[in-house]
Design an enzyme around this catalytic site. Structure first.
Site: not given
Ligand SMILES: CC(=O)N[C@H]1CO[C@H](CO)[C@@H](O)[C@@H]1O
Ligand SMILES: [Ca+2]
Ligand SMILES: [Ca+2]
Ligand SMILES: *[C@@H]1O[C@H](CO)[C@@H](O)[C@H](O)[C@H]1NC(C)=O
Ligand SMILES: *[C@@H]1O[C@H](CO)[C@@H](O)[C@H](O)[C@H]1NC(C)=O
Ligand SMILES: *[C@@H]1O[C@H](CO)[C@@H](O)[C@H](O)[C@H]1NC(C)=O
Length: 311
Positions: A53-54, A114, A116, A180, A225-226
């Protein structure tokens, strides 16, 4: 992803009632066909196939990957396996993958990582902040990274009633339909915020007191998303959901696709937006993030595989 899911589920719930469903289908680009675009040198990372996810990368090229997210409304292939943090050294010719050991009395069975974030202290100590959902609650776990041992030492858990969907910043800006992803430029002067359902990125100037003023909005036409910034070039990489609805109503025969966009010269008159990677789900499903180090890209997904590419 949490806020995004809640929002979209709410959207689905509300819209199922009436004709708004059609509008929502349209907004979430449910039926969008995705044409494949792929750099020449890409391969899946075999060891990480249940989500990434991250991703956050140290200046030295060590990448942390959070894997195994379980979240209401999102698909998950390994519901009984605890989540993990993986480490990949992007300096290696053929980067190997290892799951980081965690010491210090942390409850690994309930680990549900979730988002990081790396934090490097003045004394060069590396800390990893991890948003965790044990029993579907939200906490932030703070670990110290031991580079020699390649392990994480658990330090503490931050809990708060208000911490429903933890974010890395205080509320300094409003007016997003669904803010987000957020990231900051290498020189710390600008903050980029992805608005998922509005399909755009807001470029904000950061003032010394952390107030933000909006400079511009860049429309991407896909559900962002990110975000991450390539420290070498200042380019922004955006992990996007080309057809978000397919991610939420998961059907392995008609899977959600993946899309990674790159925004170059974002502060110029004409920022250049290009597609680094796109796939209809046959290779990679539900991209949430892409991070770059010296022309090498790691592409993560909410619940699916992880792709490594060289540009
Ligand atoms: C670093 C960043 O932007 N993280 C985000 C990635 O997406 C999630 C939701 O999917 C956010 O909660 C994070 O802040
Ligand atoms: Ca991150
Ligand atoms: Ca995310
Ligand atoms: C995606 O959704 C927008 C509405 O937000 C619509 O205008 C556009 O045509 C859709 N694109 C595709 C490829 O379906
Ligand atoms: C992913 O999950 C499946 C189903 O639980 C499991 O069989 C597989 O070993 C997992 N893969 C990895 C790399 O953890
Ligand atoms: C995805 O694209 C591949 C070709 O790249 C094609 O064989 C496959 O049928 C497509 N899958 C879907 C679900 O559209």
């Amino acid at each position: 992803m949490g806020k995004l899911v809640a929002l979209v589920l709410l959207g689905v719930g509300l819209s199922l009632v009436g004709e708004r469903f059609l509008e929502f289908r349209e907004r979430s680009n449910a039926s969008r066909e995705v044409e494949s675009i792929e750099p020449e040198n890409c391969h899946l990372i075999e060891e990480i196939e249940n989500g990434s996810e991250d991703i956050d990368i140290l200046p030295s090229g060590l990448a942390f990957i959070s894997s195994g997210l379980k979240y209401p409304g999102l698909p998950n292939f390994a519901p009984n396996e605890p989540g993990k943090i993986f480490l990949i050294d992007l300096n290696e010719q053929k980067p190997r993958v290892q799951a980081l050991e965690i010491s210090g009395g942390f409850d690994k069975e309930l680990f549900n990582p979730h988002g990081i974030s790396i934090f490097i202290d003045k004394d060069h100590t590396v800390y990893l902040y991890v948003v965790n959902h044990p029993h579907m609650k939200s906490t932030v776990e703070i670990f110290k990274f031991e580079e020699q041992q390649r392990s994480l030492v658990y330090l503490k858990t931050v809990k708060h009633e208000l911490l429903k969907s933890p974010r890395e910043v205080k509320v300094v800006a409003t007016g997003f339909s669904s803010a987000n992803g957020i990231t900051i430029s290498a020189d710390q002067k600008y903050v980029y915020v992805a608005d998922v359902t509005a399909k755009n990125i807001h470029v904000m100037e950061k003032h010394d007191n952390w107030d933000l003023t909006q400079l511009k909005v860049i429309h991407l036409g896909t559900l962002v998303d990110n975000l991450s910034v390539d420290p070498a070039t200042g380019d922004i990489l955006a992990g996007c959901h080309p057809n978000l609805m397919k991610l939420l109503l998961y059907n392995p025969d008609d899977p959600p696709g993946s899309e990674v966009l790159r925004i170059q010269n974002i502060m110029s008159e004409k920022p250049r937006v290009s597609t680094v990677y796109a796939n209809n789900g046959s290779v990679l499903q539900g991209t949430s993030v892409a991070s770059m180090y010296h022309g090498k890209i790691l592409i993560g997904t909410v619940f699916h595989k992880t792709l490594y590419c060289e540009l």
